[in-house]
Design an enzyme around this catalytic site. Structure first.
Site, mmCIF file in Angstrom:
data_model
loop_
_atom_site.group_PDB
_atom_site.id
_atom_site.type_symbol
_atom_site.label_atom_id
_atom_site.label_comp_id
_atom_site.label_asym_id
_atom_site.label_seq_id
_atom_site.Cartn_x
_atom_site.Cartn_y
_atom_site.Cartn_z
ATOM 1 N N GLU A 280 0.830 -1.214 0.000
ATOM 2 C CA GLU A 280 0.000 0.000 0.000
ATOM 3 C C GLU A 280 0.863 1.262 0.000
ATOM 4 O OE1 GLU A 280 -2.849 -0.693 -0.786
ATOM 5 O OE2 GLU A 280 -2.957 -2.776 -0.114
ATOM 6 N N HIS B 275 1.947 2.165 -3.464
ATOM 7 C CA HIS B 275 0.894 2.867 -4.224
ATOM 8 C C HIS B 275 0.898 4.377 -3.949
ATOM 9 C CE1 HIS B 275 -1.247 -0.404 -6.082
ATOM 10 N NE2 HIS B 275 -1.709 -0.937 -4.963
HETATM 11 N N1 BES Z 1 -6.091 -1.117 -4.305
HETATM 12 C C1 BES Z 1 -6.125 -2.438 -3.781
HETATM 13 C C2 BES Z 1 -7.460 -2.813 -3.226
HETATM 14 C C3 BES Z 1 -8.582 -2.645 -4.209
HETATM 15 C C4 BES Z 1 -8.414 -2.969 -5.550
HETATM 16 C C5 BES Z 1 -9.791 -2.184 -3.775
HETATM 17 C C6 BES Z 1 -9.461 -2.786 -6.453
HETATM 18 C C7 BES Z 1 -10.835 -2.003 -4.659
HETATM 19 C C8 BES Z 1 -10.665 -2.298 -6.012
HETATM 20 C C9 BES Z 1 -5.040 -2.656 -2.732
HETATM 21 O O1 BES Z 1 -3.863 -1.962 -3.016
HETATM 22 C C10 BES Z 1 -4.677 -4.107 -2.751
HETATM 23 O O2 BES Z 1 -4.160 -4.561 -3.725
HETATM 24 N N2 BES Z 1 -4.964 -4.826 -1.691
HETATM 25 C C11 BES Z 1 -4.683 -6.240 -1.595
HETATM 26 C C12 BES Z 1 -3.546 -6.520 -0.653
HETATM 27 C C13 BES Z 1 -2.228 -6.587 -1.345
HETATM 28 C C14 BES Z 1 -1.099 -6.788 -0.356
HETATM 29 C C15 BES Z 1 -2.150 -7.645 -2.408
HETATM 30 C C16 BES Z 1 -5.932 -6.909 -1.072
HETATM 31 O O3 BES Z 1 -6.848 -6.203 -0.676
HETATM 32 O O4 BES Z 1 -5.961 -8.140 -1.067
HETATM 33 ZN ZN ZN Z 2 -2.724 -2.758 -4.555
#
Ligand code: BES
Ligand code: ZN
Length: 855
Positions: A308, A311
């Site tokens: 995160e 990002h």
């Molecule tokens: N931006 C994402 C979460 C997201 C993506 C929310 C698309 C809504 C729509 C976040 O950065 C993410 O990728 N989270 C992952 C964890 C990551 C360590 C792989 C998750 O939520 O699993």
């Molecule tokens: Zn992500």
């Protein structure tokens, strides 16, 4: 028929600044507010202004046009909410010409339980029931909270003001500018944000506590949680500060905000969300309790934080123009999290884990005929759900890994710096990144990457010796050879060995004289996104090299997993892969053992044959004996990280193969345990699962009690895995009954379902439960990312054609566009499993029987 793109409102009105005030009411579950949007009307003159909104009540306060003559009020005579488009349209009497406008809208809405837009989180403090309010706007849920242009390209600055109970902690993207208290109410105004996309805006209110630290550059970093839990955020805070220092240096741009908050929420749909400066997490992804957190979860916390935080630059500072490029955002963050965590914890061997956790997971998904290319057009943001998957994340990160190797670390980093600088506070398409990397490295990046991102699947590279000639060819790898087509797909394959040319660009290449002596290992370091199979002679050499310890762990891992997957698909005989497995008797590496355990697991699950299970047990007991002795139940204090990770895998394999000493130790320890932390965190899961697998009603009751009393998300997940692992049909029925009870949070439902399907004794009952509760599932988690994965969870553990009929009959009338791909992947998986079982069950049984006879 080609799908129609959703209309982009940004093409009609480009907002520059929002002044947003919201008053939420957590008790009444409502909110109201006002937004003043200043921006440019662009394009053709028209008689309307259109904004996104969903389920809001919107009224117009005023519309003003600013021009040379000063401010002109614009009369709005009709307001139309277009439900099907998520829009509100303001119709004016007069023609509206391009120029600067200020639109002031009042709005109100209700707060609902699905975990997007503005939603409640529930928690208990002592006996007191409490509530937080939080937002989740990615991908297109800001429109559920205020009228806006809800598209990533519509970057603007935001002034946020929130009116809440004075006792609440209130957090948003930027620091608090001013807080005024009137009676029981507080009004909190935040500093103006940088230019940013609306999906990254966020706020959280309620009873929260925090701890804090500072980066080298003086950025204030805080971790927040409900008051009883904030003590578990110390590890995340430490990692966050180190990551920010690392990225400042690596990206060559300082973190752009004065503060960075990381907030753990008791209810959360995904794992975490990178809102700029106001990052939200599932508790599981932020908490480390030194006494109760297992090592894999501690690693997971570090990885999510690193992801995160990446990002904050890649995604927030420079943002994709449209959702089609979501894969780049997520694939990149899923790659660089390894770089950052490897930097902070060099002895964690993160790059070895990359191969098992990212690349192998990507191969499994991408081997299906019903995969999709990394780059898929997204017509409407609602389609994101179906690409929030292994391809975007794992294949995305894997092809970036390959590119990193192709360009070299310095070129890659310098190109990235160039890209971020060039596009800061703006939007990009994937090609802009390739261009920046190409400008710096002078390598043909666009050409190299094109086939990897635009074609579905990946190559199978075949190595053959013919006399003195060496012959290497490529064709697409299919999970089930029966699906093989002559589709002529070709990739630029980096051979990653000392062969020249270094890239295989054609379907095959012949070297007149084999240029390598001794062992030929293609794809050294496994950075190339492809699998390899060898002729018998080369394979024998490799197998000997494995026995002699002459191959690096990643290469040992690569050889073995390529062999097994090729056997499962039907390219080679399963006997050949099992023979090579015998050369791994002295294996000590955790990542290689992951591959071994995974493949023995799939033999057990997919063949699903009780005799075979029994016949495998002595073989597995012998295979793990040396490591079981070496590792035991507890290690020295300064034990290598990989040994600590390996212990539960070895104990788990010993347990499922009924190693008496391990089974007894599990049962004794469970019996003696009064509370969870009587058991060591790293082996607790093995103990729970073993007693459950062999356990009765009393065991179930004890586990369920622990589950219901626990407020640790991690502990709950370990217990869910055990609670769904029983054999007794009565107990299975009770476990299934929990799913829609008050004992299970909405965010945790998928764990229960996925684990229940994984239990061979429970899968049929789970299917019955699943079909009966489909409408309930749809209503309660239908808007979550994980919903579209349900058909795959259901299919993944079946191997019979009878079930295939039931599966089809159930889903066919219920298919919606976001379920379609997962449904087809499910069908394909069942077919493939059935084909593998038909082909190899007898051979596999014979192999293990022969081992029995030899012992
Ligand atoms: N931006 C994402 C979460 C997201 C993506 C929310 C698309 C809504 C729509 C976040 O950065 C993410 O990728 N989270 C992952 C964890 C990551 C360590 C792989 C998750 O939520 O699993
Ligand atoms: Zn992500």
């Amino acid at each position: 028929m080609a799908k129609k793109d959703v209309t982009r409102l940004f093409k009609q009105f480009a907002p520059e600044h929002y002044d947003l005030s919201i008053t939420p009411d957590a008790d009444k579950m409502t909110f109201a507010g006002q937004v003043v949007i200043t921006g440019q009307k662009v394009g053709r003159p028209s008689q309307r202004l259109t904004f996104h909104q969903k389920d809001l009540k919107v009224t117009v306060v005023s519309v003003v046009k600013h021009d040379k003559k000063g401010d002109q009020p614009v009369e709005i005579d009709r307001v139309n909410t277009q439900k099907s488009f998520d829009e509100v349209r303001l119709h004016s009497k007069s023609m509206l010409y391009p120029g600067t406008y200020t639109v002031t809208l009042a709005f109100s809405g209700t707060i609902t339980r699905p975990m997007n837009g503005l939603y409640p989180c529930f928690f208990k403090q002592g006996t007191k029931e409490k509530r937080l309010l939080a937002t989740q706007f990615e991908s297109h849920h800001a429109r559920e909270v205020f009228p806006c242009i809800d598209e990533p390209e519509a970057k603007a600055t935001f002034d946020v003001t929130l009116t809440t109970p004075a006792t609440d902690t209130v957090i948003s993207n930027t620091p608090v500018k001013k807080r005024t208290i009137k009676g029981k109410q507080a009004t909190t105004r935040f500093e103006t944000t940088p230019l940013m996309s609306v999906y990254l805006l966020a706020f959280v209110t309620g009873d929260l506590a925090h701890i804090n630290a500072k980066t080298k550059h003086g950025v204030e970093v805080r971790t927040y949680a409900t008051p009883d839990n904030v003590k578990f955020t110390e590890f995340a805070l430490e990692v966050a500060v180190k990551c920010l220092d690392f990225y400042n240096d690596y990206f060559g741009i300082n973190y752009p905000l004065p503060k960075c908050d990381l907030i753990a929420l008791p209810d959360f749909a995904a794992g975490a969300m990178e809102n700029w400066g106001c990052i939200t997490f599932r508790e599981h992804a932020l908490f480390v309790d030194p006494k109760n957190t297992s090592l894999p979860v501690k690693q997971y916390v570090a990885m999510v934080v690193a992801h995160e935080l990446a990002h904050q630059w890649f995604g927030n500072l420079v943002t994709m123009r449209w959702w089609t490029d979501l894969w780049l955002n997520e694939g990149f963050a899923s790659w660089i999290e390894y770089l950052a965590v490897d930097h902070i914890f060099p002895d964690w061997e993160m790059w070895t884990q990359f191969i098992t956790d990212e690349q192998q997971a990507a191969f499994r998904a991408d081997a299906l005929e019903n995969t999709h290319p990394i780059e898929v057009p997204v017509h409407h943001p609602a389609e994101i759900r179906s690409i929030f998957d292994a391809i975007s994340y794992h294949k995305g990160s894997s092809v970036i890994h390959m590119l990193h190797q192709y360009l070299g670390a310095d070129n890659f980093r310098d190109g990235l710096r160039h890209y971020l600088k060039q596009h800061a506070y703006k939007n990009t398409d994937t090609i802009d990144l390739w261009q920046a990397l190409e400008d710096i490295s002078k390598q043909p990046v666009k050409k190299f990457m094109h086939d990897w991102t635009s074609l579905p699947g990946f190559p199978l590279v075949k190595v053959n010796h013919n006399g003195r000639k060496l012959h290497i060819s490529q064709s697409r790898f299919y999970a089930n050879l029966a699906d093989q087509k002559d589709d002529g797909q070709l990739w630029p394959v980096p051979l990653n060995t000392n062969l020249k040319p270094a890239l295989l660009n054609a379907s095959s290449h012949v070297w007149d004289e084999s240029p390598t002596k001794g062992v030929l290992k293609i794809n050294q370091g496994n950075t190339g996104f492809y699998r390899t199979i060898y002729d018998d002679v080369s394979l024998n050499h490799l197998a000997t090299a494995v026995s002699n310890g002459a191959l690096e762990p990643i290469d040992r891992l690569g050889v073995l997993s390529d062999l097994f997957e090729a056997a499962k698909a039907g390219y080679i005989s399963v006997k050949a892969s099992l023979d090579v497995l015998s050369h791994y008797a002295h294996e000590t590496n955790n990542a290689v053992w992951d591959v071994i355990a995974g493949n023995l697991g799939s033999l057990r699950a997919i063949m699903d044959d009780e005799e075979l299970r029994d016949d495998m047990k002595p073989f597995v007991r012998r295979l793990v004996a040396a490591e079981l002795k070496r590792l035991g139940w507890e290690g020295p204090k300064d034990e290598p990280h990989f040994d600590s990770l390996l212990r539960p895998t070895i104990l788990g394999l010993a347990s499922v193969s009924d190693e008496p000493s391990v089974v007894k130790a599990c049962q004794d320890r469970f019996k003696a345990m009064k509370k969870p932390d009587d058991l060591p965190a790293d082996t607790r899961g093995v103990i729970y699962n073993t007693v459950a697998r062999l356990g009765d009603q009393a065991t179930f009751d004890k586990l369920l009690k622990l589950h219901n009393a626990s407020d640790s998300a991690e502990e709950r997940y370990q217990l869910v895995s055990a609670l769904t692992a029983f054999k007794d049909p009565n107990v299975i029925a009770q476990a299934l009954k929990q799913i829609d009870s008050k004992n299970v949070r909405l965010q945790d439902i998928t764990y229960w379902i996925a684990y229940s399907f994984m239990n061979r004794h429970a899968k049929v009952a789970t299917w019955q439960w699943f079909t009966k509760h489909w409408d309930w599932l749809k209503a309660n988690m239908g808007s979550d990312m994980s919903f579209s994965r349900l058909p795959m969870y259901a299919a993944g553990n079946f191997n019979d054609r009878d079930f295939l009929k039931k599966y089809k009959a159930f889903f066919k009338p219920r298919l919606t566009p976001d379920l379609e791909r997962a449904y087809k992947q499910g069908l394909e998986t069942i077919e493939w499993h059935a084909a593998w079982k038909d082909r190899d069950l007898v051979a596999v049984k014979n192999f293990f029987r022969a081992q029995l006879d030899n012992s």
